[in-house]
Design a protein around this motif. Sequence first.
Motif, PDB file in Angstrom:
ATOM      1  N   VAL A  23       0.863  -1.189   0.000  1.00 47.02           N
ATOM      2  CA  VAL A  23       0.000   0.000   0.000  1.00 47.02           C
ATOM      3  C   VAL A  23       0.894   1.230   0.000  1.00 47.02           C
ATOM      4  O   VAL A  23       1.825   1.340   0.801  1.00 47.02           O
ATOM      5  N   LEU A  24       0.587   2.129  -0.912  1.00 47.28           N
ATOM      6  CA  LEU A  24       1.350   3.367  -0.966  1.00 47.28           C
ATOM      7  C   LEU A  24       0.639   4.366  -0.069  1.00 47.28           C
ATOM      8  O   LEU A  24      -0.412   4.906  -0.426  1.00 47.28           O
ATOM      9  N   ALA A  25       1.184   4.571   1.125  1.00 45.30           N
ATOM     10  CA  ALA A  25       0.523   5.433   2.093  1.00 45.30           C
ATOM     11  C   ALA A  25       0.806   6.904   1.796  1.00 45.30           C
ATOM     12  O   ALA A  25       0.001   7.777   2.108  1.00 45.30           O
ATOM     13  N   LEU A  26       1.951   7.129   1.232  1.00 43.76           N
ATOM     14  CA  LEU A  26       2.332   8.517   0.948  1.00 43.76           C
ATOM     15  C   LEU A  26       3.153   8.518  -0.341  1.00 43.76           C
ATOM     16  O   LEU A  26       4.082   7.743  -0.497  1.00 43.76           O
ATOM     17  N   GLU A  27       2.752   9.381  -1.306  1.00 45.32           N
ATOM     18  CA  GLU A  27       3.441   9.369  -2.587  1.00 45.32           C
ATOM     19  C   GLU A  27       4.103  10.712  -2.856  1.00 45.32           C
ATOM     20  O   GLU A  27       3.428  11.745  -2.997  1.00 45.32           O
ATOM     21  N   ARG A  28       5.413  10.690  -2.904  1.00 40.72           N
ATOM     22  CA  ARG A  28       6.217  11.857  -3.299  1.00 40.72           C
ATOM     23  C   ARG A  28       5.698  13.154  -2.713  1.00 40.72           C
ATOM     24  O   ARG A  28       5.413  14.112  -3.434  1.00 40.72           O
ATOM     25  N   ALA A  29       5.603  13.174  -1.400  1.00 44.51           N
ATOM     26  CA  ALA A  29       5.127  14.395  -0.744  1.00 44.51           C
ATOM     27  C   ALA A  29       6.265  15.418  -0.693  1.00 44.51           C
ATOM     28  O   ALA A  29       7.367  15.111  -0.265  1.00 44.51           O
ATOM     29  N   VAL A 210      -4.028  20.382   2.434  1.00 48.25           N
ATOM     30  CA  VAL A 210      -5.111  19.433   2.211  1.00 48.25           C
ATOM     31  C   VAL A 210      -4.541  18.219   1.481  1.00 48.25           C
ATOM     32  O   VAL A 210      -3.844  18.371   0.479  1.00 48.25           O
ATOM     33  N   MET A 211      -4.807  17.041   2.032  1.00 52.13           N
ATOM     34  CA  MET A 211      -4.283  15.821   1.416  1.00 52.13           C
ATOM     35  C   MET A 211      -5.417  14.951   0.910  1.00 52.13           C
ATOM     36  O   MET A 211      -6.549  15.035   1.384  1.00 52.13           O
ATOM     37  N   SER A 212      -5.106  14.109  -0.083  1.00 55.77           N
ATOM     38  CA  SER A 212      -6.117  13.208  -0.635  1.00 55.77           C
ATOM     39  C   SER A 212      -5.615  11.770  -0.537  1.00 55.77           C
ATOM     40  O   SER A 212      -4.413  11.519  -0.565  1.00 55.77           O
ATOM     41  N   PRO A 213      -6.553  10.831  -0.440  1.00 54.13           N
ATOM     42  CA  PRO A 213      -6.147   9.435  -0.200  1.00 54.13           C
ATOM     43  C   PRO A 213      -5.918   8.616  -1.468  1.00 54.13           C
ATOM     44  O   PRO A 213      -6.237   9.044  -2.562  1.00 54.13           O
ATOM     45  N   ARG A 214      -5.355   7.414  -1.238  1.00 56.85           N
ATOM     46  CA  ARG A 214      -5.172   6.370  -2.269  1.00 56.85           C
ATOM     47  C   ARG A 214      -4.570   6.864  -3.560  1.00 56.85           C
ATOM     48  O   ARG A 214      -5.307   7.043  -4.528  1.00 56.85           O
ATOM     49  N   PRO A 215      -3.335   7.024  -3.740  1.00 58.78           N
ATOM     50  CA  PRO A 215      -2.354   7.036  -2.656  1.00 58.78           C
ATOM     51  C   PRO A 215      -2.354   8.382  -1.947  1.00 58.78           C
ATOM     52  O   PRO A 215      -2.793   9.370  -2.527  1.00 58.78           O
ATOM     53  N   GLY A 216      -1.835   8.385  -0.727  1.00 61.37           N
ATOM     54  CA  GLY A 216      -1.818   9.630   0.023  1.00 61.37           C
ATOM     55  C   GLY A 216      -0.897  10.661  -0.635  1.00 61.37           C
ATOM     56  O   GLY A 216       0.256  10.368  -0.946  1.00 61.37           O
TER      57      GLY A 216
END
Lengths: 262, 255, 341
Positions: A23-29, A210-216
């Motif tokens: 699961v990609l919980a966080l992508e290139r933040a 503001v963050m969005s899910p899947r992936p985070g």
Amino acid sequence: MTRPGFVRFDEVSVRYGEGAGAVLALERADLAFAQGDFVCIVGPSGCGKTTMLQTLAGFLRPTGGTVSLDGRPVEGPAPERGVVFQQPTLFPWMTVAANAGFGPRMRGENRAQARERVEYWLRTTGLWEFRDRYPYELSGGMQQRLAIARALCNEPKVLLMDEPFGALDALTREHMQEELHAVWRRTGMTVVFITHSVEEAVYLGTEVVVMSPRPGRILERIPLPFAREAADQDIRRVKSGAGFIAARERVLSLIWGMQHDA
Amino acid sequence: MRSLPNWAVTGLSILLVLSAWVAVTRLGLVRDLFLPGPRDLWLGLQELLDEGYKGRTLPEHLGMSLLRVGTGFLTGALAGTALGLAMGVSRKLDAMAAPFIEFLRPLPQLAYLVLLIVWLGIGEGSKISMLFLAALPVAAVAARDGVRNIPPERLRMAAALGASPRQVFWHVVAPSALPEILTGARLALGIVYATLIAAEIIAGSSGIGWMILDAGRFLRSDYAFVGILVIGLTGIAIDRLLLWLERRIVHWAGR
Amino acid sequence: MTALPLTRRSALAAAAAATGALALPRLSRAAPAKVNVGFFTEAKPTMIAKGQGWFAEGVGAPITWTEYGSGAEINTAMVGGSCDIGLATGSVATAAGIAQGLPFQVIGLVDNIGPAEEMTVRTAANIRSPADFKGKKVATPFGSTSHFRLLGFLKTNGLSQRDVTVLDMKPAAIQAAWAKGEIDAAYVWAPAKSKIIEAGGTPFRTWDALDKAGYAIADTIIVHNDFAKAQPASVVGFLKAYGKALGMWRSSPEEAAKLVAQQAGVSPETAMAEMKAYEFVDLPAQTGEAWLGTPGKPGKFAEVLKGTADFLVEQRSLRSAPPVGTFGSALNTHFLQQAVA
């Protein structure tokens, strides 16, 4: 490396598990902000906001990218990054004063100095007269104030708060928001604050992420004026102002939009 | 109608059993061999106090038993707690020690009686070792579970506040596990007490446990009952003492 | 199981034929459904009668065999009604039970223990005379006939329990402690006795002097009073079964030893050696004055039991002992008489 920013997230990714089940919980933040900022992170469940905070706290190693504070990469938990969870997570066998002084004691700090700071923060949070009590003798709001005071006694460079008021009733929650606000103004501390409450974020933050899910991932950053303006104003007054309501609705519509897309 | 307070109910229930005892023995419904009456018990106690039992006075028998219980319990509980804490912290160590602990825990002590005699002889060593072995696994499991049940956030918090791994262990892990350690200690004491008779079978000639056993052989039930009362009452007294200590030390537990 | 009615009937017929006309009216009672017998695994002719099913034939019912740890345990089982017959229980437990008024009677003897239970001293301990026991550790199973003998030995030699450390140990524990070299002597029976002799022990003869001094010990057959009353034919049949086994031991000892060895789980040679140490008393001899005597005229064994009980009172294992008459009337020799008739 030369990009500015007191707190920096550079292309930070976190992946749980391996292979097909990963699961990609966080992508290139990517996120950077200055000292003294009060950054509120909001977003629906699974958007990776807690994951992001945990990489900064040093509890979680990113699978890609780097997190840094004041120019140095984060490599594990350290007292320069104070943490407050949703649950106060106090040490129940210690008195209020001993809880507050835990960090300085562990670091072997000068006793007199530490005692002075413990007194300062306990007085500031209104807990000084309860210093010899035990956590179980305190109300939920007082316990959370103690958790904050304990983090502040370490004089952290940044305070990381993961839904710290989430378990409190509405009234206590507003009081706590006011008090935290006052502390932040007084110290000029850098704060990263996660919340489910958009209103809380808009009131406290110099910026809402503001963050969005899947992936985070980070969806949008919204700078806000209220935290700095609200100096001596009554909290209800700030929250009922037209500008505040407009900003709140804007953030809410972003989150609503995500849920309709989904 | 107001209901009685609990202590009164306890008192009444004791009174009821005592009067049933007096009635049954007075009326001669049961032979004194099977259930000695209050008078037999009183005389038996007097004899035991005045003349002792087979070479030792009652306080001497009790003293020897308590010394064995105390030594076996303290060493077993301490060693078990240390082992349990280590097992709670290190999964590897847990994997290494758990099979032995789990094997030892339900094992009836009489099962290894002869082995203990062969290894350690018939002196106090084998008796105390048996009590030690009875206390150790209980204390170890309690301490290990105490460590496992610590909320992980508490450990993270300690690390975030600047505690080193060693400090986390001594300042957070150990005190967090303390309530379960103390509960385990009370449990261990009960088991040590229950093991006392088995331990005193080893080449006995002293101790309350041995006295009960020996007196029971030819249905000398007055002595056996006095012994049972003494062992029961001291057991309750020690348990109460531990409970009192527990409430003082971990007053914060469960709140 | 299908053969059961047949064996029962034949057993009854045998018992009827054996007991003769006098006992016939009693036989009209129903045979017991099953009989509970308490026993010890040991090398004695009783094991032949057990192994060959003679006891079951004798009582005319299947037998539930229960092995007990001591005669005192059989006493307790008698009180609880879970034991009908106690086979080869020691005279110390028997005396204690009679003194306490337990509901059983002595219907026969198995053996006079004699040298079968004896003191063994560690050869290296250099014990030559009773005085050498001072400061030594002697182990014995408390409450047993051996314990009684040991205390008698100390008393008759002017030794107190302060001079000698007497330790309460089961036979298996005695072997273990012996191996560790922790005890200097032990008073015990076979097989522990022969094992410790093998492991550096020497017999120290006490038995004949003690027998004369009133510390004689024997193994008895006891029957619950209720059972004796309800099933006299079974009791007689039980005694006859033992008589038959004893006869085999007399006539063909090799074959007897082989059968005993199977039951006791030892080699025939060991069984032979152990059995030779006992004086098994033939049923007719048991009715003599030296042993149980005849109805209304109890033999010397009543005095042995009385002496044993008095000693137990002295040891404060018993609160009090009744007069010798009580022990005499606990010897019921009616069954023996019928069995040998």
